[in-house]
Design an enzyme around this catalytic site. Structure first.
Site, PDB file in Angstrom:
ATOM      1  N   HIS A   1      67.142  42.461   9.813  1.00  0.00           N
ATOM      2  CA  HIS A   1      67.885  43.241   8.308  1.00  0.00           C
ATOM      3  C   HIS A   1      66.412  43.574   6.894  1.00  0.00           C
ATOM      4  CE1 HIS A   1      70.425  43.753   4.417  1.00  0.00           C
ATOM      5  NE2 HIS A   1      68.972  41.703   3.743  1.00  0.00           N
TER       6      HIS A   1
ATOM      7  N   ASN B   1      67.245  48.024   0.628  1.00  0.00           N
ATOM      8  CA  ASN B   1      68.372  47.254   1.687  1.00  0.00           C
ATOM      9  C   ASN B   1      69.980  47.622   0.907  1.00  0.00           C
ATOM     10  OD1 ASN B   1      69.751  44.841   1.786  1.00  0.00           O
ATOM     11  ND2 ASN B   1      68.181  43.221   0.686  1.00  0.00           N
TER      12      ASN B   1
ATOM     13  N   CYS C   1      74.032  39.413   3.417  1.00  0.00           N
ATOM     14  CA  CYS C   1      72.617  40.330   4.462  1.00  0.00           C
ATOM     15  C   CYS C   1      73.176  39.852   5.283  1.00  0.00           C
ATOM     16  CB  CYS C   1      71.338  40.261   4.006  1.00  0.00           C
ATOM     17  SG  CYS C   1      71.456  41.261   2.244  1.00  0.00           S
TER      18      CYS C   1
HETATM   19  O1  UT7 Z   1      68.682  40.287   1.136  1.00  0.00           O
HETATM   20  C1  UT7 Z   1      69.146  39.386   0.892  1.00  0.00           C
HETATM   21  C2  UT7 Z   1      67.506  38.740   0.695  1.00  0.00           C
HETATM   22  N1  UT7 Z   1      66.937  38.676  -0.106  1.00  0.00           N
HETATM   23  C3  UT7 Z   1      65.453  38.867   0.133  1.00  0.00           C
HETATM   24  O2  UT7 Z   1      64.964  38.485   1.371  1.00  0.00           O
HETATM   25  C4  UT7 Z   1      64.544  38.991  -1.013  1.00  0.00           C
HETATM   26  C5  UT7 Z   1      63.338  38.202  -1.071  1.00  0.00           C
HETATM   27  N2  UT7 Z   1      62.359  38.219  -2.132  1.00  0.00           N
HETATM   28  C6  UT7 Z   1      61.948  39.594  -2.183  1.00  0.00           C
HETATM   29  O3  UT7 Z   1      61.800  40.349  -2.054  1.00  0.00           O
HETATM   30  C7  UT7 Z   1      60.422  39.792  -3.343  1.00  0.00           C
HETATM   31  O4  UT7 Z   1      60.570  37.766  -4.353  1.00  0.00           O
HETATM   32  C8  UT7 Z   1      61.313  40.579  -4.590  1.00  0.00           C
HETATM   33  C9  UT7 Z   1      61.120  42.042  -4.162  1.00  0.00           C
HETATM   34  C10 UT7 Z   1      62.575  39.934  -4.895  1.00  0.00           C
HETATM   35  C11 UT7 Z   1      59.855  40.525  -5.886  1.00  0.00           C
HETATM   36  O5  UT7 Z   1      58.551  40.603  -5.210  1.00  0.00           O
HETATM   37  P1  UT7 Z   1      56.980  39.135  -5.777  1.00  0.00           P
HETATM   38  O6  UT7 Z   1      56.312  39.522  -5.441  1.00  0.00           O
HETATM   39  O7  UT7 Z   1      58.147  37.916  -4.927  1.00  0.00           O
HETATM   40  O8  UT7 Z   1      57.746  39.636  -7.267  1.00  0.00           O
HETATM   41  P2  UT7 Z   1      57.354  38.228  -7.761  1.00  0.00           P
HETATM   42  O9  UT7 Z   1      58.851  38.016  -8.352  1.00  0.00           O
HETATM   43  O10 UT7 Z   1      56.893  36.893  -8.352  1.00  0.00           O
HETATM   44  O11 UT7 Z   1      56.904  39.018  -9.880  1.00  0.00           O
HETATM   45  C12 UT7 Z   1      56.132  38.809 -10.162  1.00  0.00           C
HETATM   46  C13 UT7 Z   1      55.309  40.101 -10.845  1.00  0.00           C
HETATM   47  C14 UT7 Z   1      55.732  39.268 -12.255  1.00  0.00           C
HETATM   48  O12 UT7 Z   1      54.902  39.117 -13.368  1.00  0.00           O
HETATM   49  P3  UT7 Z   1      54.397  38.153 -14.018  1.00  0.00           P
HETATM   50  O13 UT7 Z   1      55.918  37.082 -14.228  1.00  0.00           O
HETATM   51  O14 UT7 Z   1      53.687  37.846 -12.599  1.00  0.00           O
HETATM   52  O15 UT7 Z   1      53.799  38.743 -14.597  1.00  0.00           O
HETATM   53  C15 UT7 Z   1      57.028  40.349 -12.258  1.00  0.00           C
HETATM   54  O16 UT7 Z   1      58.037  40.335 -13.463  1.00  0.00           O
HETATM   55  O17 UT7 Z   1      56.165  40.897 -10.997  1.00  0.00           O
HETATM   56  C16 UT7 Z   1      56.901  41.350 -11.596  1.00  0.00           C
HETATM   57  N3  UT7 Z   1      58.066  42.361 -11.573  1.00  0.00           N
HETATM   58  C17 UT7 Z   1      57.537  43.632 -11.400  1.00  0.00           C
HETATM   59  N4  UT7 Z   1      56.347  44.554 -11.624  1.00  0.00           N
HETATM   60  C18 UT7 Z   1      57.432  45.895 -11.876  1.00  0.00           C
HETATM   61  C19 UT7 Z   1      59.149  42.172 -10.548  1.00  0.00           C
HETATM   62  N5  UT7 Z   1      60.099  43.396 -10.381  1.00  0.00           N
HETATM   63  C20 UT7 Z   1      58.718  44.472 -11.140  1.00  0.00           C
HETATM   64  C21 UT7 Z   1      59.589  45.479 -10.545  1.00  0.00           C
HETATM   65  N6  UT7 Z   1      57.790  46.488 -10.893  1.00  0.00           N
HETATM   66  N7  UT7 Z   1      59.760  45.727 -10.466  1.00  0.00           N
END
Ligand code: UT7
Length: 328
Positions: A255, A285, A116
């Site tokens: 970004h 993204n 990115c």
């Molecule tokens: O461009 C390259 C650089 N990339 C980035 O900068 C990305 C950085 N990271 C992020 O943007 C975020 O971490 C994500 C968008 C990838 C994920 O968001 P988050 O708030 O960090 O969610 P998480 O991974 O901590 O997951 C929280 C919960 C989990 O459930 P439990 O374990 O709490 O029950 C996930 O399983 O949300 C769940 N989850 C979803 N639920 C509904 C993960 N993806 C989804 C989804 N829909 N699509």
């Protein structure tokens, strides 16, 4: 001799027609519009679905748009750089394919892979060529077919990414415009948190790598998020401070990985929401394409002399910020 600076003299773009909405995604995996909007800030993204079409085809359309807006002829181009992590093939470089399809015959061309941060790194690289005085017209493309390496059964990654391409033309000036400062960084410790495991020399494709779904983007979202918030804000702030840019006037072109990361950068810099370019809601993204797509969309609002800080964070980890004084 007067110092030469590299200015952006035009922006072009291409977005595929197909719109993949959160509603459609929520029929493919266990997710919802509410979750994606609240946690990421994406409503929809574009997907290149046409069979036989690849990253180079989007790059070609973006450069065509750039040429028609700037009146540039293919034979005038000295150098073409394509920032991408989704090349058409491992080799030859996608930039060579773009140049060939457009009849760019008097240039050399190469790809730059930095996730990115790809466009920011390519802008830094391209600026050095222009500043050398040897290269007069440099085309810089950020193009990605992210859908080619996204697992549409994995809800943690499939809502995030989209396809698209942007292109800018860089030319020399001796006035104080263009690429004026930058702060860059990398830390290879990030590889374990964000990568595509197979398909390279470490794990060449086998039935096993396919069965294990190693040909898709792997991301540990929370680890990447924490690094992105800190590093993108650090470099953007460093560029603003050491150049005494006015926080009430500067544009931020960040970004587009997550709206919450963008908002954190905005808060750290103390700028208003109106100063921050955002398109993540419509395109998701698009990796190396996000920043040229922002410049393309904001082009009409920008005025000669406006200060812009472009900043990015991505795979590597890699990050960087550039101070750009808009030249037209
Ligand atoms: O461009 C390259 C650089 N990339 C980035 O900068 C990305 C950085 N990271 C992020 O943007 C975020 O971490 C994500 C968008 C990838 C994920 O968001 P988050 O708030 O960090 O969610 P998480 O991974 O901590 O997951 C929280 C919960 C989990 O459930 P439990 O374990 O709490 O029950 C996930 O399983 O949300 C769940 N989850 C979803 N639920 C509904 C993960 N993806 C989804 C989804 N829909 N699509």
């Amino acid at each position: 001799m007067e110092k030469i600076h590299a200015i952006i003299t035009g922006v072009g773009a291409y977005l595929p027609d197909y719109v993949l909405t959160n509603e459609e995604l929520s029929r493919m995996v266990d997710t919802s519009d509410e979750w994606i909007m609240e946690r990421i800030g994406i409503k929809e993204r574009r997907i290149q679905r046409e069979r036989g079409k690849a990253t180079s085809d989007m790059g070609v359309e973006a450069v065509r748009d750039l040429f028609s807006k700037t009146g540039t002829k293919p034979e005038e181009v000295d150098l073409l750089i394509c920032a991408t992590v989704t090349p058409d093939m491992r080799f030859p470089a996608t930039s060579c394919l773009i140049a060939d399809k457009l009849g760019i015959r008097n240039a050399f061309a190469f790809d730059l892979s930095s996730g990115c941060s790809g466009f920011v790194y390519a802008l830094s690289t391209a600026a050095r060529y222009v500043e050398s005085g040897r290269y007069k017209k440099v085309v810089l493309v950020g193009a990605e077919k992210m859908s080619s390496m996204i697992d549409y059964t994995d809800r943690a990654t499939c809502p995030i990414f989209g396809d698209g391409a942007g292109a800018v033309l860089l030319e020399p000036t001796t006035e104080e415009y263009g690429v004026l400062d930058e702060v860059m960084g990398t830390d290879g410790c990030g590889a374990k948190h964000l990568h595509m495991k197979a398909g390279g020399s470490l794990f060449p494709p086998t039935h096993e790598t396919v069965d294990k779904r190693w040909h898709y983007v792997y991301q540990e979202g929370q680890a990447v998020f924490k690094w992105a918030v800190v590093k993108m804000a650090d470099v953007a702030e460093a560029v603003v401070k050491r150049n005494n840019l006015d926080p009430s006037k500067v544009w931020i072109a960040p970004h587009q990985a997550n709206l919450r990361i963008i908002n954190a950068v905005q808060r750290r810099l103390g700028v208003s929401a109106e100063q921050v370019m955002i398109n993540i809601d419509r395109y998701g993204n698009t990796t190396a394409a996000t920043i040229p797509l922002l410049l393309w969309e904001w082009e009409k609002k920008l005025k000669k002399g406006d200060d812009i800080v472009v900043c990015a964070f991505g795979a590597g980890f890699s990050w960087g910020a550039i101070w750009l004084k808009w030249a037209y």
